[in-house]
Design an enzyme around this catalytic site. Structure first.
Site: not given
Ligand SMILES: [Zn+2]
Ligand SMILES: *[C@@H]1O[C@H](CO)[C@@H](O)[C@H](O)[C@H]1NC(C)=O
Ligand SMILES: *[C@@H]1O[C@H](CO)[C@@H](O)[C@H](O)[C@H]1NC(C)=O
Ligand SMILES: *[C@@H]1O[C@H](CO)[C@@H](O)[C@H](O)[C@H]1NC(C)=O
Length: 971
Positions: A347, A349, A382-383, A405
């Site tokens: 994915a 972001e 997470h995103e 991250e």
């Molecule tokens: Zn990330």
């Protein structure tokens, strides 16, 4: 970018052991860190994965002379805003090439006098305007210098304009370019992706800019600190929709069939977060929180099968959680999330338009498993965490990527936990991050979290930052910080951080060291204002020990004397650390601990040696340190305390949390590998498993035992090992039989569903007869009624298929093959493809191996992984080895160049190698194929030889003991 998933989580160790797979951490004995990075590359969840396998060391050192020789932009010009218009062609042109055309204006301000304009541009053909590649004008009345000449610098990916005179400080200029680029299927920049729907090929134009690919879509100042406002326009056919970071404001239908979609100006943002998409997808949407438009986009069929519903449902709560956590509202006016078939990373972001591979966003209520669902929740979390941390507040340069991250990888658990409170997902960080990265970070070839800015320059160095250390260690270390500060103080410090950086970003373009700011703001603002919180040094000083030196300590506690010591933990005790550390590999270690079940005052170990107070233990009293594995370290004890902990596990294991039960096992096995404790002590931690019903400790044990299985499943040790596992797993199998009411219900607990997979997989494999009968009967029922597969729950499908084929005959195999050929669901096809490698019948395995080179049978992209599956199988391994040796020329031609899966092939086949004969064969093979070469698997070949040597040694040293132990345990 999305979190790294080396393996599909929770595939079920049952399956793994059955096929004797090992992703297993502990085997990492001699795996150099480079390999780990290579591993990251091809896995979902990793945006930079596909980018390159370029070596970063140049043969001749490159000495930059001119400004355009440097990978970093000069600081003389700052972009303010862009107009970007793009027109992707979803049909090939007369030359068979897919292209996009576009034009762009960037308004920039001159802040230092210069007669050069240096701007990124990569693989774009620029139209010549009045003899040059761009046109320069000024905003306002200032004089505009004329262009003397313009050229491209391929190495540093620049367009350079030499002007006749200097630009004026304080003045803004506009640079216009007109260009054409290839809409290639290379997953970089603005690119093409293809898929089939109802037998019709469809083409999508989509983008992946992180880290350095925006420059491949249009000329731009392509560094994260060069934030600007973007006004995007996309021209596309009326049969498609166009999406970008902002909301579409004007849709103007020009002459049919072309539509012009204009998007509102973006927030001030980095180029790597831009996204442009043209496709014929449909959406579902809802209005969340404060009038926020949330949309989920996917293929028509996926949306009509309700596969987007779960994502839409969890997005609201997750956004709400983060608004509260950051104490700041969602920064944009809309949130789009889109599932792309054929997206290489997990994915990305992009601000306001997050891209996902389908498995990370779509959840099918009928066909998906609980692991699929968990993946969707955690990746979304997470995103979305990045929408603030990363996007609103951005790191100045890629050397600090770990903070971005690691942070998202930590708080994704908090967001997912808020959306799915019954899952206890926060505990799983032990398996997914902490123990996983412990394996990598215990090697002498590891590296520190933080890099100096000067150490990270070119695109290859940047993409190397996307690795397990940044993601998993970053998460583990920030979790430790949050734990010793308490979550409330940590979150409060964070909002200070956001505030400060944002202001500074606006004023001086991030001209500050961000980590220092985070840590000092957490320290100064939040900590000082919290009475009763005592830490022995500033947060900054404490964290430097963990971010500036690689590795982690093993803390040894002698409960007889109260003495505590720390030592850099190395999995291979003979390895040599040649990376110096300013802190001599000593850490400030926050030790939370318990004495006989009572939580004690945390102890800070600040030197090599320290003294616990109040250690005196009476009777059966025990000490357990690193409660809930909140600290990033391993723990060893004096033998007596080990004994007491083991007897506690045997008598009353629930006195310890699931995380600590898993920790005891994982620490013991790894300490044994490092020769700090005996192998038998490690094995003894598995004795209590007959009573264990929880997933996390079981999973930890199975991952560690997997190495034993690989080393011994072709020897006399295996009989005893199998008997031991049978004894241990039987009660778990019966437990699930009872809580599922004779296999008619799905366990309610989230991790119980994972553990059910383990219970069935292992039980069948080690010979629990009723298990095999059960699975065979399910599969039989399916064979009798192929159109309906009602009995087999999606959670269990992989395990059931594999088991039924392993203990079945050609009929089961051929049925699976038919189902595989007819499968319409990608996930179903890949389960079947994996399961067919489980058969124990040699001719079936050989036939399957032949199929892998026939593209009408197995798709080219799946060939290597299929061979790997076969090699995991103890019967298949020698067949795969012969197969690959016999066809090396051909396989190399087909797959050798730059393909990362090639490394996996070598690793997969040689994983069990542990005899002199195998070592000789391997060396001979390397010798004989020197003329052909090993391409991207060159390093893997070297390491296979090294690992085989280490395995031979380990087996020699441990075989007798291990055999003895298992035999005694099952006598
Ligand atoms: Zn990330
Ligand atoms: C983009 O739009 C914003 C807001 O309308 C405007 O201020 C800016 O000048 C535009 N950028 C360019 C390059 O025209
Ligand atoms: C950017 O596009 C807008 C809208 O088309 C236009 O008004 C503006 O003048 C453009 N800016 C520049 C610098 O050309
Ligand atoms: C760019 O120009 C080169 C050289 O003329 C040509 O080979 C290439 O096809 C062009 N690329 C595109 C996308 O037009």
């Amino acid at each position: 970018m999305g979190k790294v998933y080396y393996i599909t989580k929770n595939v079920g160790l049952g399956l793994l052991v059955l096929a004797a797979t090992a992703l297993v951490t502990i085997i990492a004995l001699s795996i150099a860190y480079n390999k780990e990075k290579a591993k990251n590359r091809g896995k979902p969840g990793h945006g930079a994965s596909y980018s390159t396998s370029m070596p970063t060391t140049l043969t001749t050192p490159f000495i930059p002379k001119e400004p355009w020789d440097y990978y970093r932009l000069p600081s003389s010009l700052l972009p303010v805003s862009y107009n970007v218009t793009l027109w992707p062609q979803l049909e090939p042109n007369a030359d068979g090439l897919f292209v996009f055309t576009g034009h762009s204006v960037v308004v920039f301000k001159c802040v230092k006098e210069t007669d050069l304009i240096i701007i990124h541009s990569n693989k774009l053909n620029l139209t010549t305007i009045y003899g040059h590649h761009a046109k320069l004008s000024s905003l306002g009345r200032a004089n505009v210098p004329t262009i003397q000449k313009s050229w491209f610098v391929v190495k540093t990916e620049y367009l350079v304009l030499q002007l006749h005179s200097r630009l004026t400080v304080g003045t803004s200029y506009a640079l216009y370019t007109d260009f054409q680029g290839e809409l290639a299927d290379d997953l970089q920049g603005f690119y093409r992706s293809e898929y089939y729907e109802d037998g019709v090929k469809k083409v999508i134009a989509t983008s992946q800019m992180q880290a350095t690919y925006a420059r491949k879509a249009f000329p731009c100042f392509d560094e994260p600190a060069m934030k600007a406002v973007f006004n995007v326009t996309i021209i596309h056919s009326t049969a498609t929709v166009a999406l970008s970071n902002s909301k579409e404001i004007v849709i103007f239908v020009d002459s049919v069939p072309v539509r012009v979609t204009t998007f509102g100006p973006t927030e001030r943002m980095s180029t790597y977060l831009l996204a442009f998409i043209v496709c014929d997808f449909v959406k579902i949407e809802s209005i969340k929180n404060n009038n926020l438009l949330v949309r989920i986009w996917a293929r028509r069929k996926a949306i009509s099968d309700n596969q987007g519903d779960y994502a839409l449902n969890v997005t609201g709560p997750i956004l709400q959680f983060f608004e509260r956590y950051y104490n700041a509202s969602y920064p944009l006016s809309k949130s789009d999330q889109i599932a792309l078939p054929d997206f290489n990373s997990g994915a990305m972001e992009n601000w306001g338009l997050v891209t996902y591979r389908e498995t990370a966003l779509l959840y099918d209520p009928i066909f998906s498993s609980i692991a699929n669902k968990e993946r969707v929740a955690t990746v979304i979390s997470h995103e979305l965490a990045h929408m603030w941390f990363g996007n609103l507040v951005t790191l100045k340069w890629w050397n600090d990527l770990w903070l971005n991250e690691g942070f998202a990888s930590y708080v994704e658990y908090l967001g997912a936990d808020y959306a799915e409170p019954s899952w206890n997902i926060k505990d799983l960080i032990i398996l997914y991050d902490v123990h996983k990265v412990f394996a990598v970070d215990a090697l002498a070839s590891s590296h520190p979290l933080s890099r100096l800015e000067e150490e990270v320059n070119d695109p290859a160095q940047i993409s190397e930052m996307f690795n397990a250390i940044s993601y998993n260690k970053g998460a583990a270390v920030l979790r430790m910080l949050s734990d010793f500060l308490t979550e409330a103080v940590f979150a409060k410090g964070l909002s200070w951080y956001n505030l400060t950086i944002r202001t500074i970003n606006v004023l001086c373009l991030g001209g500050c060291t961000c980590i220092t700011l985070l840590l000092s703001s957490v320290c100064c603002q939040a900590v000082e204002k919290t009475p009763g919180l005592h830490i022995p040094h500033t947060v900054h000083n404490i964290m430097n020990r963990w971010t500036l030196q690689m590795g982690y300590p093993v803390v040894t506690i002698d409960t007889r004397t109260g003495r505590v010591t720390q030592k850099h933990f190395l999995l291979d005790p003979d390895s040599v650390v040649d990376r110096p550390s300013q802190f001599n590999y000593e850490w400030f270690v926050p030790i939370k601990w318990m004495k006989s079940g009572k939580e004690q005052q945390p102890y800070w170990l600040l030197q090599k040696t320290g003294m616990f107070i109040k250690m005196k233990l009476s009777g059966g009293g025990w000490v357990l340190a690193n409660t809930n594995v909140s600290g990033y370290f391993r723990v060893n004890y004096d033998p007596d305390n080990w004994d007491r902990l083991l007897s506690l596990l045997n008598s009353n294991h629930k006195a310890l949390s699931v995380m600590n039960r898993a920790q005891i096992i994982d620490d013991a096995f790894n300490l044994a590998r490092a020769k700090i404790i005996n192998t038998t002590l490690a094995l003894r931690t598995t004795k209590y498993l007959a009573k264990e019903r929880d997933y996390i400790p079981w999973e930890s044990a199975l991952r560690n035992l997997d190495y034993y299985i690989l080393m011994f499943d072709r020897t006399e040790v295996y009989g005893a090992l199998q008997a031991f596992l049978k004894k241990q797993i039987q009660p778990l199998f019966e437990h699930f039989k009872s809580i599922t009411v004779n296999w008619t219900k799905v366990p309610t607990g989230h991790t119980d569903q994972y553990n059910q997979i383990n219970a069935i997989g292992i039980a069948c494999n080690v010979g629990v007869e009723s298990c095999r009968e059960l699975i065979k009967s399910w599969y039989r029922k399916w064979m009798e009624n192929p159109n309906r597969n009602p009995r087999i729950h999606p959670n269990l499908k992989s395990t059931v298929y594999c088991t039924a084929i392993a203990f079945g005959s050609v009929e089961e195999w051929d049925f699976a093959w038919r189902m595989f050929k007819n499968a319409t669901l990608a996930s179903e096809a890949s389960r079947l493809r994996g399961a067919m490698a489980c058969t124990k019948v040699p001719w079936l395995l050989n036939r399957y191996l032949e199929y892998t080179l026939d593209r009408t049978k197995i798709r080219k992209q799946d060939a290597i992984s299929t061979i790997q599956y076969i090699a995991r199988n103890v019967v298949g391994m020698p067949l795969a080895w012969n197969f690959v040796r016999a066809r090396w020329d051909y396989i190399f031609q087909q797959y050798g160049k730059g393909s990362f899966s090639f490394t996996n092939l070598v690793n997969g086949i040689t994983k069990r190698f542990s005899t002199e004969l195998e070592l000789q064969e391997l060396k001979k093979f390397q010798e004989e194929n020197r003329h052909v070469g090993f391409g991207s698997a060159t390093l893997a070949m070297e390491q296979a030889i090294e690992k085989t040597t280490a395995n031979i040694k380990w087996v020699k040293e441990n075989k007798a003991n291990v055999l003895n132990w298992f035999t005694e345990e099952t006598a």
